[in-house]
Design a protein around this motif. Structure first.
Motif, PDB file in Angstrom:
ATOM      1  N   THR A  43       0.837  -1.187   0.000  1.00 20.78           N
ATOM      2  CA  THR A  43       0.000   0.000   0.000  1.00 20.78           C
ATOM      3  C   THR A  43       0.886   1.256   0.000  1.00 20.78           C
ATOM      4  OG1 THR A  43      -0.114  -0.082   2.413  1.00 20.78           O
ATOM      5  CG2 THR A  43      -1.855  -1.217   1.187  1.00 20.78           C
ATOM      6  N   ARG A  44       0.268   2.421   0.031  1.00 26.02           N
ATOM      7  CA  ARG A  44       1.003   3.695  -0.020  1.00 26.02           C
ATOM      8  C   ARG A  44       2.000   3.689  -1.187  1.00 26.02           C
ATOM      9  NH1 ARG A  44       2.419   5.099   6.314  1.00 26.02           N
ATOM     10  NH2 ARG A  44       0.759   3.877   7.256  1.00 26.02           N
ATOM     11  N   LEU A  45       1.582   3.125  -2.300  1.00 28.39           N
ATOM     12  CA  LEU A  45       2.500   2.873  -3.407  1.00 28.39           C
ATOM     13  C   LEU A  45       3.028   4.152  -4.033  1.00 28.39           C
ATOM     14  CD1 LEU A  45       3.706   0.487  -4.957  1.00 28.39           C
ATOM     15  CD2 LEU A  45       1.719   0.563  -6.482  1.00 28.39           C
ATOM     16  N   ILE A  46       2.258   5.223  -3.966  1.00 26.01           N
ATOM     17  CA  ILE A  46       2.697   6.494  -4.548  1.00 26.01           C
ATOM     18  C   ILE A  46       3.978   6.977  -3.881  1.00 26.01           C
ATOM     19  CG2 ILE A  46       2.089   8.951  -4.681  1.00 26.01           C
ATOM     20  CD1 ILE A  46       0.753   7.217  -6.817  1.00 26.01           C
ATOM     21  N   MET A  47       4.093   6.775  -2.582  1.00 23.66           N
ATOM     22  CA  MET A  47       5.295   7.192  -1.864  1.00 23.66           C
ATOM     23  C   MET A  47       6.420   6.177  -2.015  1.00 23.66           C
ATOM     24  SD  MET A  47       5.754   8.194   2.188  1.00 23.66           S
ATOM     25  CE  MET A  47       5.299   6.560   2.787  1.00 23.66           C
ATOM     26  N   ARG A  48       6.081   4.906  -2.126  1.00 32.36           N
ATOM     27  CA  ARG A  48       7.095   3.860  -2.061  1.00 32.36           C
ATOM     28  C   ARG A  48       7.749   3.543  -3.394  1.00 32.36           C
ATOM     29  NH1 ARG A  48       3.576   0.434   2.424  1.00 32.36           N
ATOM     30  NH2 ARG A  48       4.568   1.455   4.227  1.00 32.36           N
ATOM     31  N   SER A  49       7.158   3.981  -4.489  1.00 28.99           N
ATOM     32  CA  SER A  49       7.763   3.742  -5.800  1.00 28.99           C
ATOM     33  C   SER A  49       7.669   4.998  -6.660  1.00 28.99           C
ATOM     34  CB  SER A  49       7.082   2.583  -6.521  1.00 28.99           C
ATOM     35  OG  SER A  49       7.571   2.484  -7.856  1.00 28.99           O
ATOM     36  N   PRO A  50       8.765   5.747  -6.771  1.00 32.67           N
ATOM     37  CA  PRO A  50       8.752   6.920  -7.653  1.00 32.67           C
ATOM     38  C   PRO A  50       8.401   6.568  -9.091  1.00 32.67           C
ATOM     39  CG  PRO A  50      10.681   6.956  -6.218  1.00 32.67           C
ATOM     40  CD  PRO A  50      10.042   5.615  -6.035  1.00 32.67           C
ATOM     41  N   THR A  51       8.794   5.372  -9.538  1.00 29.93           N
ATOM     42  CA  THR A  51       8.504   4.982 -10.917  1.00 29.93           C
ATOM     43  C   THR A  51       7.014   4.755 -11.113  1.00 29.93           C
ATOM     44  OG1 THR A  51      10.681   3.960 -11.120  1.00 29.93           O
ATOM     45  CG2 THR A  51       9.013   3.305 -12.726  1.00 29.93           C
ATOM     46  N   VAL A  52       6.378   4.062 -10.192  1.00 30.65           N
ATOM     47  CA  VAL A  52       4.926   3.893 -10.280  1.00 30.65           C
ATOM     48  C   VAL A  52       4.249   5.255 -10.248  1.00 30.65           C
ATOM     49  CG1 VAL A  52       2.885   3.024  -9.079  1.00 30.65           C
ATOM     50  CG2 VAL A  52       4.905   1.564  -9.320  1.00 30.65           C
ATOM     51  N   ARG A  53       4.713   6.120  -9.382  1.00 27.50           N
ATOM     52  CA  ARG A  53       4.096   7.432  -9.211  1.00 27.50           C
ATOM     53  C   ARG A  53       4.200   8.289 -10.470  1.00 27.50           C
ATOM     54  NH1 ARG A  53       7.034   9.220  -5.122  1.00 27.50           N
ATOM     55  NH2 ARG A  53       8.458  10.489  -6.360  1.00 27.50           N
ATOM     56  N   GLU A  54       5.428   8.450 -10.961  1.00 29.03           N
ATOM     57  CA  GLU A  54       5.656   9.433 -12.022  1.00 29.03           C
ATOM     58  C   GLU A  54       5.576   8.850 -13.435  1.00 29.03           C
ATOM     59  OE1 GLU A  54       5.559  12.406 -11.189  1.00 29.03           O
ATOM     60  OE2 GLU A  54       6.101  12.398  -9.058  1.00 29.03           O
ATOM     61  N   SER A  55       5.893   7.564 -13.601  1.00 26.31           N
ATOM     62  CA  SER A  55       5.873   6.968 -14.936  1.00 26.31           C
ATOM     63  C   SER A  55       4.555   6.256 -15.244  1.00 26.31           C
ATOM     64  CB  SER A  55       7.028   5.971 -15.098  1.00 26.31           C
ATOM     65  OG  SER A  55       8.275   6.628 -15.000  1.00 26.31           O
ATOM     66  N   PHE A  56       3.919   5.698 -14.217  1.00 27.19           N
ATOM     67  CA  PHE A  56       2.660   4.972 -14.446  1.00 27.19           C
ATOM     68  C   PHE A  56       1.456   5.855 -14.123  1.00 27.19           C
ATOM     69  CE2 PHE A  56       4.893   0.665 -13.355  1.00 27.19           C
ATOM     70  CZ  PHE A  56       5.691   0.813 -14.464  1.00 27.19           C
ATOM     71  N   TYR A  57       1.316   6.242 -12.857  1.00 23.45           N
ATOM     72  CA  TYR A  57       0.116   6.991 -12.477  1.00 23.45           C
ATOM     73  C   TYR A  57       0.031   8.345 -13.183  1.00 23.45           C
ATOM     74  CZ  TYR A  57      -3.509   9.376  -9.964  1.00 23.45           C
ATOM     75  OH  TYR A  57      -4.644  10.094  -9.676  1.00 23.45           O
ATOM     76  N   ALA A  58       1.144   9.049 -13.279  1.00 24.84           N
ATOM     77  CA  ALA A  58       1.128  10.387 -13.888  1.00 24.84           C
ATOM     78  C   ALA A  58       1.174  10.342 -15.410  1.00 24.84           C
ATOM     79  CB  ALA A  58       2.306  11.219 -13.358  1.00 24.84           C
ATOM     80  N   ASP A  59       1.126   9.165 -16.002  1.00 22.10           N
ATOM     81  CA  ASP A  59       1.192   9.047 -17.455  1.00 22.10           C
ATOM     82  C   ASP A  59       0.156   9.956 -18.120  1.00 22.10           C
ATOM     83  OD1 ASP A  59       2.027   7.309 -19.920  1.00 22.10           O
ATOM     84  OD2 ASP A  59      -0.160   7.401 -19.948  1.00 22.10           O
ATOM     85  N   PRO A  60       0.558  10.753 -19.107  1.00 24.47           N
ATOM     86  CA  PRO A  60      -0.365  11.723 -19.720  1.00 24.47           C
ATOM     87  C   PRO A  60      -1.594  11.097 -20.357  1.00 24.47           C
ATOM     88  CG  PRO A  60       1.905  12.276 -20.260  1.00 24.47           C
ATOM     89  CD  PRO A  60       1.942  10.931 -19.597  1.00 24.47           C
ATOM     90  N   LEU A  61      -1.454   9.930 -20.987  1.00 25.56           N
ATOM     91  CA  LEU A  61      -2.621   9.304 -21.606  1.00 25.56           C
ATOM     92  C   LEU A  61      -3.621   8.867 -20.548  1.00 25.56           C
ATOM     93  CD1 LEU A  61      -4.264   8.121 -23.904  1.00 25.56           C
ATOM     94  CD2 LEU A  61      -2.742   6.121 -23.898  1.00 25.56           C
ATOM     95  N   TYR A  62      -3.134   8.195 -19.511  1.00 23.05           N
ATOM     96  CA  TYR A  62      -4.048   7.778 -18.447  1.00 23.05           C
ATOM     97  C   TYR A  62      -4.722   8.988 -17.809  1.00 23.05           C
ATOM     98  CZ  TYR A  62      -5.795   6.080 -13.966  1.00 23.05           C
ATOM     99  OH  TYR A  62      -6.602   5.815 -12.886  1.00 23.05           O
ATOM    100  N   GLN A  63      -3.954  10.046 -17.544  1.00 19.07           N
ATOM    101  CA  GLN A  63      -4.545  11.224 -16.918  1.00 19.07           C
ATOM    102  C   GLN A  63      -5.547  11.915 -17.839  1.00 19.07           C
ATOM    103  OE1 GLN A  63      -4.515  12.128 -13.845  1.00 19.07           O
ATOM    104  NE2 GLN A  63      -3.077  10.520 -13.207  1.00 19.07           N
ATOM    105  N   SER A  64      -5.300  11.878 -19.137  1.00 17.15           N
ATOM    106  CA  SER A  64      -6.269  12.443 -20.078  1.00 17.15           C
ATOM    107  C   SER A  64      -7.580  11.665 -20.035  1.00 17.15           C
ATOM    108  CB  SER A  64      -5.705  12.428 -21.499  1.00 17.15           C
ATOM    109  OG  SER A  64      -4.622  13.319 -21.621  1.00 17.15           O
ATOM    110  N   LEU A  65      -7.473  10.342 -19.947  1.00 17.58           N
ATOM    111  CA  LEU A  65      -8.670   9.521 -19.850  1.00 17.58           C
ATOM    112  C   LEU A  65      -9.408   9.765 -18.531  1.00 17.58           C
ATOM    113  CD1 LEU A  65      -7.234   6.214 -21.349  1.00 17.58           C
ATOM    114  CD2 LEU A  65      -8.848   7.782 -22.441  1.00 17.58           C
TER     115      LEU A  65
END
Length: 296
Positions: free
Chosen positions: A73-95
Motif C-alpha cells: 500500500t502507499r504505493l505512490i510514496m514507495r515507488s517513484p517509478t509507479v508514481r511518475e511513470s505509471f500513475y502520472a502518465d499523460p494518456l491515463y490522466q487524459s482519460l
C-alpha cells in the motif's frame, strides 16, 4: 446480456479518442505501448523490498483478496517509478479527466458560476500473487462508492466514478491468473449478473510494457493461479484507480505522506492526491486551496 466484443488492443499513436471509444464500448482497453520493460524492471526493484517484508505473513484476508497474496500500500510514496511513470502518465490522466472530471454551472444570485472538479487518486497498490491463489469472484470496483447503474445500450457521460490502471510487473496470461473481464458489462444494471457459459469472460493477457485501463463499473476479477501454472513465480501487478473529485478516496494514504515528500512530486500527482481543492468549495484549509501548505 451479451458482450459486444473482446478487449481491444490500441497503441498510443492511434490517439486518445480511440481509447475513449473503446472504453465506452467495452469498458476496458489495453494500451500496447504504455511503457517499456526497463521502466517496469525499475518499478519492480523499488517495490520488491516492500513485498519481501511480508514474506512470512499469512497473506491478505481482506475483501476480495485471498490466499497468500501480498500487497504494498502507499504505493505512490514507495515507488517513484509507479508514481511518475505509471500513475502520472499523460494518456491515463487524459482519460481520467475525460471520464471523471465534473463541470457544472450553478447560480449565485443572478450570476452563473461554472466550476470544474478534477479527479482524485483513490488507491495505488501492488499485488504479488503466488501460485495456488484462487480466482476472485467477478465484481465491480465502484461498489465501495455505492455506485448505482441503470441498464444502458450506449454509454452516457458521468456514468462512472472510477477509472483504473493495471500495469503488470511480468507477463500475464491465463496460466498465472491474468485478470478476467466481461467486456460490455459496464452497461449492465444492478441486478444479479448473468455471465453466460463463460464465452463472455475473457482474460486480460498482457506482455511487460502493456497496461489495462478499465471503468469502475466493469465486471472483472483476478484469475486462478493454479499450482504448476505459469512460471511458478508470483505475479506482480500495479493497480491504480482514480475517482471523481467529489467522492471519498478508498485509500487515504495521503494523510501519512510528509509535506517534505509531497513537495518532490509532480504537479499532477499533488493535485490528484487532493492538494488542490475541488471547485468551488471542497477540500480547503483555512478557506484556501491546500497547495499553499506545500510552500517551503
Amino acid at each position: 446480456m451479451s458482450s459486444p466484443r473482446g478487449i481491444q488492443r490500441i497503441a498510443r499513436s492511434e490517439g486518445v479518442e480511440k481509447f475513449i471509444e473503446a472504453l465506452e464500448m467495452d469498458g476496458g482497453v489495453i494500451i500496447t505501448d504504455f511503457t517499456d520493460p526497463a521502466t517496469v524492471a525499475q518499478a519492480n526493484a523499488e517495490v520488491k523490498p516492500w513485498i519481501e517484508q511480508q514474506k512470512n505473513s499469512q497473506g491478505a484476508k481482506v475483501g476480495a483478496l485471498s490466499g497468500n497474496t501480498r500487497t504494498v500500500t502507499r504505493l505512490i510514496m514507495r515507488s517513484p517509478t509507479v508514481r511518475e511513470s505509471f500513475y502520472a502518465d499523460p494518456l491515463y490522466q487524459s482519460l481520467c479527466s475525460h471520464f471523471l472530471s465534473l463541470t457544472t454551472t450553478t447560480w449565485y444570485g443572478s450570476a452563473p458560476q461554472t466550476s470544474t472538479s478534477p479527479p482524485l487518486l483513490s488507491i495505488a497498490i501492488a499485488f504479488d500473487i503466488p501460485p495456488g491463489t484462487p480466482a476472485q469472484g467477478l465484481h465491480r470496483d465502484d461498489k465501495n462508492h455505492h455506485a448505482r447503474h441503470a441498464p444502458a445500450t450506449a454509454y452516457a457521460p458521468h456514468r462512472d466514478v472510477l477509472l483504473g490502471l493495471f500495469v503488470p510487473g511480468c507477463a500475464t496470461a491465463r496460466a498465472n491468473g491474468a485478470t478476467r473481464v466481461v467486456p460490455g458489462s459496464h452497461l449492465w444494471g444492478d441486478g444479479r449478473p448473468d455471465f453466460g457459459l463463460g464465452a463472455e469472460v475473457v482474460d486480460a493477457e498482457m506482455e511487460v510494457g502493456e497496461a489495462f485501463v478499465m471503468l469502475g463499473s466493469l465486471y472483472h476479477g483476478g484469475g486462478a493461479y493454479e499450482e504448476g501454472g505459469g512460471s511458478g513465480e508470483s505475479r506482480t501487478v500495479y493497480a491504480m484507480f482514480s475517482c471523481t473529485g467529489v467522492h471519498r478516496q478508498e485509500e487515504v494514504s495521503f494523510l501519512s505522506y510528509p509535506v517534505e515528500e509531497v513537495r518532490t512530486y509532480s504537479g499532477v500527482v499533488r493535485e490528484r492526491l487532493g492538494w488542490r481543492q475541488s471547485e468551488p468549495n471542497l477540500g480547503w484549509v483555512d478557506l484556501k486551496s491546500p497547495e499553499f501548505l506545500l510552500q517551503a
